[in-house]
Design a protein around this motif. Structure first.
Motif, PDB file in Angstrom:
ATOM      1  N   LEU A  21      52.200 113.658  72.785  1.00 27.49           N
ATOM      2  CA  LEU A  21      53.511 114.195  73.554  1.00 27.49           C
ATOM      3  C   LEU A  21      54.287 114.543  72.407  1.00 27.49           C
ATOM      4  O   LEU A  21      55.328 115.629  72.965  1.00 27.49           O
ATOM      5  N   ASP A  22      54.472 113.945  71.041  1.00 30.40           N
ATOM      6  CA  ASP A  22      55.398 114.673  70.273  1.00 30.40           C
ATOM      7  C   ASP A  22      54.906 116.236  69.803  1.00 30.40           C
ATOM      8  O   ASP A  22      55.649 117.177  69.627  1.00 30.40           O
ATOM      9  N   GLY A  23      53.362 116.617  69.887  1.00 35.71           N
ATOM     10  CA  GLY A  23      52.779 117.731  69.830  1.00 35.71           C
ATOM     11  C   GLY A  23      53.301 118.697  70.813  1.00 35.71           C
ATOM     12  O   GLY A  23      53.762 119.781  70.776  1.00 35.71           O
ATOM     13  N   ALA A  24      53.295 118.168  72.036  1.00 35.09           N
ATOM     14  CA  ALA A  24      53.702 119.033  73.222  1.00 35.09           C
ATOM     15  C   ALA A  24      55.387 119.190  73.124  1.00 35.09           C
ATOM     16  O   ALA A  24      55.746 120.170  73.490  1.00 35.09           O
ATOM     17  N   ARG A  25      55.961 118.199  72.776  1.00 33.30           N
ATOM     18  CA  ARG A  25      57.585 118.617  72.690  1.00 33.30           C
ATOM     19  C   ARG A  25      57.727 119.605  71.530  1.00 33.30           C
ATOM     20  O   ARG A  25      58.775 120.283  71.659  1.00 33.30           O
ATOM     21  N   GLY A  26      57.041 119.507  70.344  1.00 33.88           N
ATOM     22  CA  GLY A  26      57.190 120.451  69.258  1.00 33.88           C
ATOM     23  C   GLY A  26      56.863 121.910  69.828  1.00 33.88           C
ATOM     24  O   GLY A  26      57.641 122.707  69.400  1.00 33.88           O
ATOM     25  N   LEU A  27      55.944 121.922  70.622  1.00 39.43           N
ATOM     26  CA  LEU A  27      55.527 123.419  71.184  1.00 39.43           C
ATOM     27  C   LEU A  27      56.867 123.969  71.980  1.00 39.43           C
ATOM     28  O   LEU A  27      57.196 125.082  71.857  1.00 39.43           O
ATOM     29  N   ALA A  28      57.351 122.845  72.750  1.00 40.79           N
ATOM     30  CA  ALA A  28      58.541 123.167  73.511  1.00 40.79           C
ATOM     31  C   ALA A  28      59.793 123.719  72.733  1.00 40.79           C
ATOM     32  O   ALA A  28      60.573 124.535  72.980  1.00 40.79           O
ATOM     33  N   SER A 274      47.887 119.537  67.095  1.00 44.62           N
ATOM     34  CA  SER A 274      49.112 119.026  67.629  1.00 44.62           C
ATOM     35  C   SER A 274      49.685 118.411  66.314  1.00 44.62           C
ATOM     36  O   SER A 274      51.037 118.383  66.475  1.00 44.62           O
ATOM     37  N   ARG A 275      48.953 117.828  65.462  1.00 36.89           N
ATOM     38  CA  ARG A 275      49.798 116.983  64.358  1.00 36.89           C
ATOM     39  C   ARG A 275      50.938 118.068  63.806  1.00 36.89           C
ATOM     40  O   ARG A 275      51.899 117.561  63.274  1.00 36.89           O
ATOM     41  N   PRO A 276      50.705 119.198  63.294  1.00 35.14           N
ATOM     42  CA  PRO A 276      51.607 120.138  62.594  1.00 35.14           C
ATOM     43  C   PRO A 276      53.091 120.212  63.475  1.00 35.14           C
ATOM     44  O   PRO A 276      53.884 120.286  62.864  1.00 35.14           O
ATOM     45  N   LEU A 277      52.879 120.074  64.770  1.00 37.87           N
ATOM     46  CA  LEU A 277      53.654 120.182  65.708  1.00 37.87           C
ATOM     47  C   LEU A 277      54.443 118.763  65.908  1.00 37.87           C
ATOM     48  O   LEU A 277      55.834 118.862  66.346  1.00 37.87           O
ATOM     49  N   ALA A 278      54.091 117.857  65.662  1.00 36.78           N
ATOM     50  CA  ALA A 278      54.483 116.484  65.853  1.00 36.78           C
ATOM     51  C   ALA A 278      55.842 116.236  65.329  1.00 36.78           C
ATOM     52  O   ALA A 278      56.837 115.773  66.056  1.00 36.78           O
ATOM     53  N   PRO A 279      55.981 116.593  63.862  1.00 41.87           N
ATOM     54  CA  PRO A 279      57.486 116.442  63.296  1.00 41.87           C
ATOM     55  C   PRO A 279      58.633 117.076  64.152  1.00 41.87           C
ATOM     56  O   PRO A 279      59.625 116.522  64.304  1.00 41.87           O
ATOM     57  N   LEU A 280      58.194 118.322  64.774  1.00 41.59           N
ATOM     58  CA  LEU A 280      59.134 118.974  65.531  1.00 41.59           C
ATOM     59  C   LEU A 280      59.505 118.158  66.579  1.00 41.59           C
ATOM     60  O   LEU A 280      60.879 118.123  67.011  1.00 41.59           O
ATOM     61  N   GLY A 281      58.323 117.793  67.333  1.00 40.94           N
ATOM     62  CA  GLY A 281      58.654 117.088  68.417  1.00 40.94           C
ATOM     63  C   GLY A 281      59.609 115.766  68.218  1.00 40.94           C
ATOM     64  O   GLY A 281      60.504 115.549  69.071  1.00 40.94           O
ATOM     65  N   ARG A 282      59.311 115.047  67.234  1.00 45.93           N
ATOM     66  CA  ARG A 282      60.004 113.793  66.972  1.00 45.93           C
ATOM     67  C   ARG A 282      61.618 114.120  66.531  1.00 45.93           C
ATOM     68  O   ARG A 282      62.427 113.251  66.985  1.00 45.93           O
ATOM     69  N   ALA A 283      61.968 115.346  66.196  1.00 42.81           N
ATOM     70  CA  ALA A 283      63.074 115.812  65.858  1.00 42.81           C
ATOM     71  C   ALA A 283      63.810 116.522  66.941  1.00 42.81           C
ATOM     72  O   ALA A 283      64.795 117.121  66.547  1.00 42.81           O
ATOM     73  N   SER A 284      62.917 116.809  68.254  1.00 41.23           N
ATOM     74  CA  SER A 284      63.560 117.634  69.069  1.00 41.23           C
ATOM     75  C   SER A 284      65.088 117.548  69.438  1.00 41.23           C
ATOM     76  O   SER A 284      65.612 118.367  69.936  1.00 41.23           O
TER      77      SER A 284
END
Length: 369
Positions: A21-28, A274-284
């Protein structure tokens, strides 16, 4: 392919954070920040290039994906008994989203004095944006999860909301015609950006998908189910007449199908993607709040749209977008570290030294210097 038991969507272990979920949110988040930046600074010639036009078509999934993942995450974070216990926290989160959403529309005192308390000022102040739509949907969704106890009762309630909200959008827009402007903006009216009808449908579609995935084994069965559901819904929309109007139930179904395909792909791919995008998702949330004033301005202070304007070619514009993303993430990360340090300090137990015997007597069992 993800093995069973290592899935990114292991709903058998309730958690507010799932890497997928965090990876998908980070992509968004990446698509959102780049999209807003390009929209503000790209020159007309750069906008006309085929690559930019193609990206502009794909960019339409960004906001629906945010809402879809938000609904998915609400159910993914719950155990069967925790809906009532978490309602207060969900309600506070919803109120925070509402506050931030309206706060970002503050035009500044000069504009308030110039316009007066009229329709134009109220339209600016109470424009219903993504955060408000997620906030109200979160509040309603948390209440539904509390009231609907059984597995199938919850499934029916979420399905009813996911289907009825898009289908009822035209009716609700017409019904809200005579309502106060603030309610019209929230429910739906011409010119409103992310009204509850039909945008809340994305939230409840995500919540329904997460609830149904509990019936499957973790791992590739859940990923394949997401892909199959998304592909089937996409084929259905292809057979129906396309309708790109703001009240279109067809458009909601089309975007939901794209979002489910994204979630399914993230679930099936190895975590290294997805792991590289997860931090961006957590801070979305904070990336959203930080980048908007920089791009479009706030409270009378101009942003990139006014300071730079549509003057940049594609590569310089992308550089500005990625630089803004990195800056906002650094600020959000710093704020998270500061808040984490404050919490640890507040929660640390008071330490008191225990008296050490000085008369040569033996130390009792368990006593330490």
């Amino acid at each position: 392919m993800t093995r069973p038991g290592t899935t990114l969507f292991d709903l058998g272990k309730p958690s507010p954070r799932h890497p997928g979920l965090d990876g998908a949110r980070g992509l968004a988040v990446v698509a959102m920040v780049l999209g807003h930046t390009l929209d503000a600074v790209l020159s007309p010639a750069a906008r006309a290039t085929p690559w930019v036009q193609q990206y502009w078509e794909l960019r339409g999934i960004t906001a629906p994906l945010f809402l879809l993942v938000a609904g998915f995450a609400v159910v993914a974070a719950l155990s069967r008994q925790s809906a009532g216990e978490s309602f207060g926290r969900r309600a506070r989160r919803a109120l925070l989203l509402l506050f931030l959403g309206y706060f970002l529309h503050w035009p500044g005192w000069d504009t308030v004095h110039a316009l007066g308390w009229g329709v134009e000022l109220r339209s600016r102040l109470f424009a219903f944006d993504t955060l408000q739509s997620i906030g109200v949907s979160l509040l309603v969704g948390a209440a539904v999860l509390v009231l609907a106890r059984g597995t199938w009762t919850r499934a029916l309630a979420l399905a009813a909301l996911a289907v009825a909200i898009p289908l009822g959008s035209v009716f609700m827009w017409n019904a809200a015609t005579g309502w106060p402007l603030e309610l019209q903006q929230a429910v739906g009216m011409p010119g409103s950006r992310f009204p509850l009808f039909p945008w809340a449908g994305y939230f409840f579609a995500g919540a329904l998908a997460a609830h149904l995935l509990r019936l499957l084994r973790p791992g590739w069965p859940q990923g394949l189910a997401l892909v199959a559901l998304g592909a089937g819904l996409l084929l259905l929309t292809r057979r129906l007449p396309a309708d790109w109007s703001p009240t279109s139930a067809w458009l909601v179904a089309f975007r939901v199908s794209e979002g489910l395909l994204v979630l399914g792909a993230v679930n099936l791919l190895p975590q290294m993607f997805s792991r590289p995008l997860a931090p961006l998702g957590r801070a979305s949330l904070w990336l959203y709040v930080l980048h908007l004033p920089v791009v479009y301005g706030w409270a009378g202070t101009p942003g990139l749209a006014s300071r730079v304007g549509p003057t940049q070619e594609l590569l310089p514009a992308l550089g500005i977008g990625f630089g803004l993303l990195a800056l906002c993430f650094a600020i959000a990360r710093l704020g998270s570290l500061v808040r984490g340090g404050e919490r640890r300090t507040a929660e640390a137990p008071a330490w008191r030294a225990r008296p050490v015997p000085m008369d040569g007597t033996a130390l009792r069992s368990g006593q330490r210097i």
